[in-house]
Design a protein around this motif. Structure first.
Motif, PDB file in Angstrom:
ATOM      1  N   LYS A  38       0.795  -1.224   0.000  1.00  0.00           N
ATOM      2  CA  LYS A  38       0.000   0.000   0.000  1.00  0.00           C
ATOM      3  C   LYS A  38       0.831   1.279   0.000  1.00  0.00           C
ATOM      4  O   LYS A  38       0.353   2.323  -0.437  1.00  0.00           O
ATOM      5  N   MET A  39       2.043   1.215   0.523  1.00  0.00           N
ATOM      6  CA  MET A  39       2.860   2.418   0.670  1.00  0.00           C
ATOM      7  C   MET A  39       4.254   2.214   0.089  1.00  0.00           C
ATOM      8  O   MET A  39       4.787   1.110   0.121  1.00  0.00           O
ATOM      9  N   LYS A  40       4.838   3.306  -0.386  1.00  0.00           N
ATOM     10  CA  LYS A  40       6.220   3.296  -0.870  1.00  0.00           C
ATOM     11  C   LYS A  40       7.144   3.565   0.311  1.00  0.00           C
ATOM     12  O   LYS A  40       6.721   4.052   1.360  1.00  0.00           O
TER      13      LYS A  40
ATOM     14  N   TYR B  78       5.764   8.443   7.515  1.00  0.00           N
ATOM     15  CA  TYR B  78       4.721   8.086   8.483  1.00  0.00           C
ATOM     16  C   TYR B  78       5.336   7.746   9.836  1.00  0.00           C
ATOM     17  O   TYR B  78       4.806   8.122  10.874  1.00  0.00           O
ATOM     18  N   ILE B  79       6.467   7.054   9.839  1.00  0.00           N
ATOM     19  CA  ILE B  79       7.114   6.685  11.094  1.00  0.00           C
ATOM     20  C   ILE B  79       7.658   7.926  11.801  1.00  0.00           C
ATOM     21  O   ILE B  79       7.496   8.080  13.008  1.00  0.00           O
ATOM     22  N   THR B  80       8.289   8.816  11.070  1.00  0.00           N
ATOM     23  CA  THR B  80       8.930   9.976  11.692  1.00  0.00           C
ATOM     24  C   THR B  80       7.960  11.113  11.994  1.00  0.00           C
ATOM     25  O   THR B  80       8.178  11.885  12.933  1.00  0.00           O
ATOM     26  N   ASN B  81       6.878  11.232  11.202  1.00  0.00           N
ATOM     27  CA  ASN B  81       5.915  12.321  11.407  1.00  0.00           C
ATOM     28  C   ASN B  81       4.540  11.892  10.888  1.00  0.00           C
ATOM     29  O   ASN B  81       4.108  12.339   9.826  1.00  0.00           O
ATOM     30  N   PRO B  82       3.850  11.014  11.625  1.00  0.00           N
ATOM     31  CA  PRO B  82       2.601  10.441  11.128  1.00  0.00           C
ATOM     32  C   PRO B  82       1.521  11.469  10.777  1.00  0.00           C
ATOM     33  O   PRO B  82       0.799  11.298   9.801  1.00  0.00           O
ATOM     34  N   LYS B  83       1.439  12.532  11.533  1.00  0.00           N
ATOM     35  CA  LYS B  83       0.393  13.535  11.271  1.00  0.00           C
ATOM     36  C   LYS B  83       0.616  14.289   9.962  1.00  0.00           C
ATOM     37  O   LYS B  83      -0.317  14.841   9.400  1.00  0.00           O
TER      38      LYS B  83
ATOM     39  N   LEU C 118      15.873   3.342  11.011  1.00  0.00           N
ATOM     40  CA  LEU C 118      14.693   3.721  10.241  1.00  0.00           C
ATOM     41  C   LEU C 118      14.714   3.039   8.876  1.00  0.00           C
ATOM     42  O   LEU C 118      13.711   2.464   8.437  1.00  0.00           O
ATOM     43  N   ASP C 119      15.869   3.046   8.230  1.00  0.00           N
ATOM     44  CA  ASP C 119      16.007   2.415   6.919  1.00  0.00           C
ATOM     45  C   ASP C 119      15.716   0.917   7.003  1.00  0.00           C
ATOM     46  O   ASP C 119      15.015   0.357   6.157  1.00  0.00           O
ATOM     47  N   ALA C 120      16.232   0.264   8.032  1.00  0.00           N
ATOM     48  CA  ALA C 120      15.996  -1.179   8.210  1.00  0.00           C
ATOM     49  C   ALA C 120      14.523  -1.451   8.502  1.00  0.00           C
ATOM     50  O   ALA C 120      13.940  -2.398   7.956  1.00  0.00           O
ATOM     51  N   LEU C 121      13.904  -0.625   9.339  1.00  0.00           N
ATOM     52  CA  LEU C 121      12.491  -0.799   9.664  1.00  0.00           C
ATOM     53  C   LEU C 121      11.624  -0.627   8.420  1.00  0.00           C
ATOM     54  O   LEU C 121      10.706  -1.412   8.172  1.00  0.00           O
ATOM     55  N   VAL C 122      11.931   0.367   7.618  1.00  0.00           N
ATOM     56  CA  VAL C 122      11.186   0.597   6.368  1.00  0.00           C
ATOM     57  C   VAL C 122      11.381  -0.590   5.423  1.00  0.00           C
ATOM     58  O   VAL C 122      10.422  -1.075   4.821  1.00  0.00           O
ATOM     59  N   THR C 123      12.602  -1.089   5.320  1.00  0.00           N
ATOM     60  CA  THR C 123      12.874  -2.249   4.467  1.00  0.00           C
ATOM     61  C   THR C 123      12.041  -3.443   4.921  1.00  0.00           C
ATOM     62  O   THR C 123      11.444  -4.148   4.107  1.00  0.00           O
TER      63      THR C 123
END
Length: 115
Positions: free
Chosen positions: A67-69, A76-81, A100-105
């Motif tokens: 659903k997301m790139k 979204y993780i760093t600034n969801p609002k 952050l990069d690993a979590l996104v991966t």
């Protein structure tokens, strides 16, 4: 002149065959995915999210990778609002860049499989 053109065509076709397939170049690094799983656990993401039924089932992440790139997940993780004004998710602006990069991966690997 025609021979030179023929050689160029053959070489360009050969280069196309020799280049890696898109799936191979897009495959996530297993080590980075594993680190992303560790970051997910260390940040206690399962308190609010679930994956494969484990964790808080109110906000499943099972198909987030479809659903997301990457850029959207990171934002979204760093600034969801900034992505969703009514988001109740806690922001993680100080999460280390490699974490952050690993979590996104890892999040990008979460796609529903066709049955």
């Amino acid at each position: 002149m025609m021979r030179r053109l023929a050689v160029l065509v053959v070489l360009s076709l050969g280069l196309g065959v020799a280049s890696p397939r898109a799936e191979e170049t897009a495959a996530p690094d297993a080590e980075k995915v594993a680190k992303g799983q560790k970051v997910y656990a260390a940040q206690h993401c399962s308190m609010c999210h679930s994956i494969a039924g484990k964790g808080n089932t109110k906000t499943p992440l099972d198909d987030v990778g479809s659903k997301m790139k990457a850029e959207e997940i990171s934002k979204y993780i760093t600034n969801p609002k900034s992505v969703k004004a009514d988001s109740k998710m806690k922001a993680y602006p100080s999460l280390a860049g490699d974490d952050l990069d690993a979590l996104v991966t890892y999040m990008l690997t979460l796609t529903k499989k066709a049955s």
